[in-house]
Design a protein around this motif. Structure first.
Motif, short mmCIF file in Angstrom:
data_model
loop_
_atom_site.label_atom_id
_atom_site.label_comp_id
_atom_site.label_asym_id
_atom_site.label_seq_id
_atom_site.Cartn_x
_atom_site.Cartn_y
_atom_site.Cartn_z
N LEU A 82 11.89 -45.91 22.72
CA LEU A 82 10.76 -46.53 22.04
C LEU A 82 10.57 -45.98 20.63
CD1 LEU A 82 8.20 -46.62 25.00
CD2 LEU A 82 9.48 -48.55 24.04
N TRP A 83 10.83 -44.68 20.47
CA TRP A 83 10.68 -44.07 19.14
C TRP A 83 11.76 -44.57 18.19
CZ3 TRP A 83 13.79 -40.41 16.47
CH2 TRP A 83 13.20 -39.90 15.31
N ARG A 112 3.02 -50.87 20.39
CA ARG A 112 2.28 -50.55 21.61
C ARG A 112 1.84 -51.83 22.31
NH1 ARG A 112 -0.01 -45.51 22.18
NH2 ARG A 112 -1.84 -46.42 23.17
N ARG A 123 -4.09 -54.40 25.07
CA ARG A 123 -4.96 -53.84 26.09
C ARG A 123 -4.77 -54.50 27.46
NH1 ARG A 123 -11.26 -53.55 24.76
NH2 ARG A 123 -10.38 -52.14 23.18
N TRP A 128 -1.82 -53.08 29.96
CA TRP A 128 -1.72 -51.73 30.51
C TRP A 128 -1.85 -51.70 32.02
CZ3 TRP A 128 0.58 -48.21 27.88
CH2 TRP A 128 0.48 -48.19 26.48
N ARG A 186 11.65 -52.60 26.94
CA ARG A 186 10.31 -52.08 26.66
C ARG A 186 9.44 -52.07 27.91
NH1 ARG A 186 8.17 -55.69 21.98
NH2 ARG A 186 6.28 -54.47 22.36
N TRP A 219 7.77 -48.46 28.97
CA TRP A 219 6.33 -48.20 28.99
C TRP A 219 5.85 -47.88 30.39
CZ3 TRP A 219 3.88 -46.75 24.96
CH2 TRP A 219 4.20 -47.23 23.70
#
Length: 329
Positions: A58-59, A65, A68, A71, A185, A189
């Motif tokens: 991811l970096w 990100r 909301r 998540w 991704r 995550w």
């Protein structure tokens, strides 16, 4: 347009097949690892290692990100595939063989399809369910006839049942997320979301039972970390997102046979000669699930109930047209 759709479907199938190939060795590798390492360490330690790889990915890719509303979906994915399936299969394989654990994979496509309906809103047609059920029956029959399944249900069987239910949920939820985020991704995550649980459990397991093991056990642990818990999901979630969770999920019908072959080659576990016949039946069923057409998308309720207005006649159209302003003399 049809050629593009066919190409997309073919690509999704290829990605799904790569994911199944990666996952097919998970049970044999788990069996080797838990033979020398604590099952809790194997289940959660591989998630911690994979999370380190996920953070680096991811970096490097400078991934944005999640929003909301996503998540809580990552929490469900983490419960299903980061914690639930690894933990319960690790506990089960301390006493059961990986060949016996292939029963889990035989049930997983059907469970994934059910969660695809419940969580992703997919509506597979009748032919899909018939073909899926046929592949499931073929695999279970093969496992019983070959002697893989013996005796009554045990604690290991209950662990395996819990593993398959949680994994099916994690597959369906991850497939929905991958439609927006992509397969890489999505799993990255989910691994990071699970860290507040996976790190403490790994540390406690390492302190309670220090992880001393020979090289083969660590090699199996490395495979579970890099491939089963990380790279395999890159292809698998991407395939689910592109080709449909229920449809692509049926490729897993071939996974039990592959798992049995790996068990025979790597662990010298006995596998009957009926594998080829079962694989052929499963292949036919997978083809049928891919040929089953999805039903047309229904119209919204308000649109479906709205009365259809008849086309106006030329006279009505002329009367309804606004009058032109008269030109000044």
């Amino acid at each position: 347009m049809r050629e593009e759709s066919s190409t997309t479907r073919s690509g999704a199938m290829t990605l799904g097949a790569l994911g199944v190939l990666a996952f097919s060795m998970s049970l044999p590798a788990t069996r080797v690892a838990v033979g020398h390492l604590d099952p809790w360490f194997v289940a959660f330690g591989r998630a911690v290692g994979a999370a380190a790889l996920a953070g680096g990915y991811l970096w490097l890719t400078r991934a944005a990100r999640p929003v909301r509303g996503q998540w809580w979906r990552f929490v469900i994915v983490a419960i299903g595939v980061v914690a639930g399936f690894p933990l319960f299969t690790s506990l089960a394989l301390t006493s059961a063989t990986s060949a016996h654990g292939a029963v889990v994979v035989a049930l997983l496509p059907a469970v994934t399809a059910v969660f695809a309906v419940l969580r992703a809103g997919e509506r597979p047609p009748v032919l899909f369910w018939l073909a899926s059920g046929g592949g499931l029956v073929a695999v279970l029959t093969f496992l019983v006839v070959s002697g893989t399944v013996r005796g009554s249900a045990t604690t290991a069987d209950l662990y395996l049942l819990a593993a398959v239910v949680l994994c099916g949920l994690g597959y369906a939820e991850g497939g929905v997320l991958a439609r927006d985020l992509g397969g890489a991704r999505t799993i990255c995550w989910a691994l990071l979301v699970a860290l507040p649980v996976t790190v403490p459990v790994t540390l406690v397991a390492a302190v309670t039972h220090p992880p001393y093991a020979p090289a083969p056990a660590w090699g199996a642990f490395g495979y579970l970390t890099v491939v089963s818990m990380f790279l395999g999901f890159f292809a698998w979630y991407a395939g689910l997102a592109r080709g449909g969770i229920a449809r692509v999920g049926q490729i897993q019908l071939a996974q039990p046979v592959l798992t049995l072959l790996w068990s025979a080659l790597l662990l010298s576990e006995t596998v009957g000669a009926g594998a080829l016949g079962a694989a052929t039946v499963v292949l036919v069923c997978v083809v049928l699930t891919q040929r089953a057409r999805n039903p047309a998308t229904p119209r919204p309720a308000e649109e479906a109930t709205r009365p259809v207005q008849p086309e106006p006649t030329p006279r009505q159209a002329k009367e309804a047209a606004p009058a032109r302003p008269s030109s000044a003399s």
